[in-house]
Design a protein around this motif. Sequence first.
Motif: not given
Length: 182
Positions: A23, A126-127, A161-162, A165, A168
Motif C-alpha cells: 500500500t 485506492g482505498a 482500511s486494509i 481493501m 474488495k
Amino acid sequence: LDYHGAAPELTPARCEHVVVLTTAETQEWKAWMAANRKAMDQVTFATWLEDNAQLFKEPSGAELLELVTTLQGKSDVRFTAALRIQSGGNQLHYDEDVMLKGQASTKTGAVQLPSLVSAGIAPFQGAPAYEVKSRLKFRIEGRKLSLWFETIAPHLVVRDSIKLMMKKIAEKTKIIPFIGQP
C-alpha cells in the motif's frame, strides 16, 4: 496463487506463488498524521486548517477555520480560562484590550470549541475514505493558546482500511486473501 496445468488434465502445479499488496499512503493521510498530536499556535493551526479544510466533515473545515481565524484576528487577546460545557465541548474565556477614542478598556468574551472532530480520509491510495475521529485539544500557557488534534486509535483506521481493501479484492477476484502469513 498456484496455477494449473493445461486442459484437459488441469493438474495443480502447487508452485506456491504469492501475491503481495503493497500500500501507498495518500498525501491526505500523510498530512493528517504529520499534524496529529502536534501543538500549534493559532496562526499555524489556522494555516494548516486552510490547507486541509476539505478533510474535515463534522464540524466542517470551513467552520473550524472560521472559529480559529476569529480567535487569531484578535491580536490583543489573553486567554484566561477554559471550561468543559454540558454539550461535551470546551468554552474558552478571553480578555481583549480595546482602544476607543483614546480610552483603553478590556472586553471579555468566550468562544466554544468542539471536543471531537471527524474527517473523511483514505489512508491508502485506492482505498475508500474512512471516518477518522479526533479529539480537538488546546492549552493555555502564559495566556497564549495552542491548538492540536489527537486522532483516536489511528492503528484501527489503518487496519480497517486494509480490511476494506481485502474485501474488495475478494469480491473482484473470488480469491480469499490473507492478511499477514497464511
